[in-house]
Design a protein around this motif. Structure first.
Motif, short mmCIF file in Angstrom:
data_model
loop_
_atom_site.label_atom_id
_atom_site.label_comp_id
_atom_site.label_asym_id
_atom_site.label_seq_id
_atom_site.Cartn_x
_atom_site.Cartn_y
_atom_site.Cartn_z
N GLU A 1 31.56 18.48 -58.72
CA GLU A 1 30.47 18.76 -57.86
C GLU A 1 29.79 20.04 -58.69
O GLU A 1 30.71 21.20 -58.71
N GLY A 2 28.61 19.92 -58.89
CA GLY A 2 28.02 21.18 -59.25
C GLY A 2 27.94 21.25 -61.05
O GLY A 2 27.96 20.37 -61.63
N THR A 3 28.23 22.46 -61.57
CA THR A 3 28.06 22.59 -62.79
C THR A 3 29.47 22.37 -63.59
O THR A 3 30.53 21.96 -63.00
N THR A 4 29.33 22.58 -65.00
CA THR A 4 30.37 22.31 -65.76
C THR A 4 31.60 23.08 -65.31
O THR A 4 32.64 22.84 -65.94
N SER B 1 36.10 26.51 -72.28
CA SER B 1 34.98 26.97 -71.60
C SER B 1 33.80 25.93 -71.46
O SER B 1 33.28 25.68 -70.47
N ALA B 2 33.52 25.38 -72.80
CA ALA B 2 32.38 24.48 -72.73
C ALA B 2 32.69 22.81 -72.76
O ALA B 2 31.70 22.26 -72.86
N GLY B 3 33.81 22.64 -72.70
CA GLY B 3 34.11 21.15 -72.36
C GLY B 3 34.25 20.72 -71.22
O GLY B 3 34.56 21.46 -70.35
N ASN B 4 34.42 19.28 -71.09
CA ASN B 4 34.55 18.55 -69.80
C ASN B 4 35.85 18.18 -69.57
O ASN B 4 36.43 18.04 -68.71
N MET B 5 36.65 17.86 -70.92
CA MET B 5 37.94 17.33 -70.94
C MET B 5 39.21 18.05 -70.43
O MET B 5 39.24 19.19 -70.73
N LEU B 6 39.98 17.57 -69.33
CA LEU B 6 40.89 18.20 -68.74
C LEU B 6 42.12 17.78 -69.74
O LEU B 6 42.43 16.60 -69.97
N PHE C 1 28.27 14.65 -52.64
CA PHE C 1 27.68 15.33 -53.69
C PHE C 1 27.31 14.20 -54.70
O PHE C 1 27.70 13.25 -54.71
N GLN C 2 26.29 14.65 -55.49
CA GLN C 2 26.00 13.95 -56.78
C GLN C 2 26.68 14.16 -57.83
O GLN C 2 26.85 15.38 -58.13
N ALA C 3 27.09 13.27 -58.73
CA ALA C 3 28.01 13.48 -59.99
C ALA C 3 27.09 12.71 -61.20
O ALA C 3 27.24 11.49 -61.20
N THR C 4 26.70 13.53 -62.08
CA THR C 4 26.06 12.81 -63.18
C THR C 4 27.20 12.46 -64.29
O THR C 4 26.98 11.63 -64.99
N THR C 5 28.42 12.87 -63.98
CA THR C 5 29.48 12.54 -64.87
C THR C 5 30.63 12.35 -63.86
O THR C 5 30.90 13.18 -63.01
N MET C 6 31.22 11.14 -64.26
CA MET C 6 32.70 10.82 -63.81
C MET C 6 33.59 10.39 -64.61
O MET C 6 33.16 10.12 -65.92
N PHE C 7 34.83 10.48 -64.24
CA PHE C 7 35.87 10.37 -65.02
C PHE C 7 36.66 9.35 -64.84
O PHE C 7 37.14 9.33 -63.58
N TRP C 8 37.15 8.59 -65.62
CA TRP C 8 38.31 7.26 -65.41
C TRP C 8 39.63 7.68 -66.05
O TRP C 8 39.66 7.73 -67.21
N TYR C 9 40.76 7.61 -65.28
CA TYR C 9 41.92 7.80 -65.88
C TYR C 9 42.90 6.57 -65.56
O TYR C 9 42.92 6.14 -64.68
N ARG C 10 43.91 6.90 -66.26
CA ARG C 10 45.15 5.75 -65.96
C ARG C 10 46.43 6.50 -66.12
O ARG C 10 46.53 7.40 -66.52
N GLN C 11 47.03 5.86 -65.28
CA GLN C 11 48.36 6.65 -65.14
C GLN C 11 49.62 5.76 -64.79
O GLN C 11 49.24 4.88 -63.85
#
Lengths: 116, 111
Positions: free
Chosen positions: A98-101, B94-99, A28-38
């Motif tokens: 994947e997909g919408t927000t 609802s409108a945010g991206n942040m988990l 899938f295409q992802a316009t947004t990706m997130f980076w986490y640290r654990q």
């Protein structure tokens, strides 16, 4: 289902060197990706939001010059840890939607970085 | 006080038991609720995804959301040793991206 691939799964590097971690959305295409640290036995901490074609958004306290993020295409984001120090040793995980927000996040399998 | 509270455990149960995992939260703006399973040295795997209040069932897993109490639960029926992992609740507005994640509960299912 949506698959997020992360590479490498583990890496050991010497202090002062740089390490690049790749995150790919495979189907899938992802316009947004997130980076986490654990850290061990702790939950995930969001480091930055990676936006395709634009600058990443960093969370408070995360050094943008140390953790370089590049989101060059709709399926690839990279995190480069520059001038790594032992305190940068951690588990880094990327995620994408994947997909919408309204869609949930899917995570890669993480990269364990050890800086000696 | 953390925005999302989750008992870290460990929670130890015998194989076949019903497991109840819970999270409480303080932000009434949260609308989307998720449960992730994380094995050691692996990334989180999405188990359940719910919107607003109500129940959702998928195989041996049932997720419940009670927004009036700001309380969510994950039930695992007929637990198996392979269910041994850390379970993370997560939620977002609802409108945010942040988990926003809970701290995770470590579950051990003993054969």
């Amino acid at each position: 289902g949506a698959v997020v691939s992360q590479h490498p799964s583990w890496v050991i590097c010497k202090s002062g060197t740089s390490v690049k971690i790749e995150c790919r959305s495979l189907d899938f295409q992802a316009t947004t990706m997130f980076w986490y640290r654990q850290f061990p036995k702790q939950s995930l901490m969001l480091m930055a939001t990676s936006n395709e074609g634009s600058k990443a958004t960093y969370e408070q306290g995360v050094e943008k010059d140390k953790f370089l993020i590049n989101h060059a295409s709709l399926t690839l984001s990279t995190l480069t840890v520059t001038s790594a120090h032992p305190e940068d040793s951690s588990f880094y995980i990327c995620s994408a939607r994947e997909g919408t927000t309204h869609s949930p996040l899917h995570f890669g399998n993480g990269t364990r970085l050890t800086v000696t | 006080q953390k925005e999302v509270e989750q008992d870290p455990g460990p929670l130890s149960v015998p194989e076949g038991a019903i497991v109840s995992l819970n999270c409480t939260y303080s932000n009434s703006a949260f609308q989307y609720f998720m449960w992730y399973r994380q094995y050691s040295r692996k990334g989180p795997e999405l188990l359940m995804y719910t919107y607003s209040s109500g129940n959702k069932e998928d195989g041996r897993f049932t997720a419940q959301v009670d927004k009036s109490s700001k309380y969510i639960s994950l039930f695992i029926r007929d637990s198996q040793p392979s269910d041994s992992a850390t379970y993370l609740c997560a939620m977002r507005q609802s409108a945010g991206n942040m988990l926003t994640f809970g701290g995770g509960t470590r579950l051990m299912v003993k054969p």
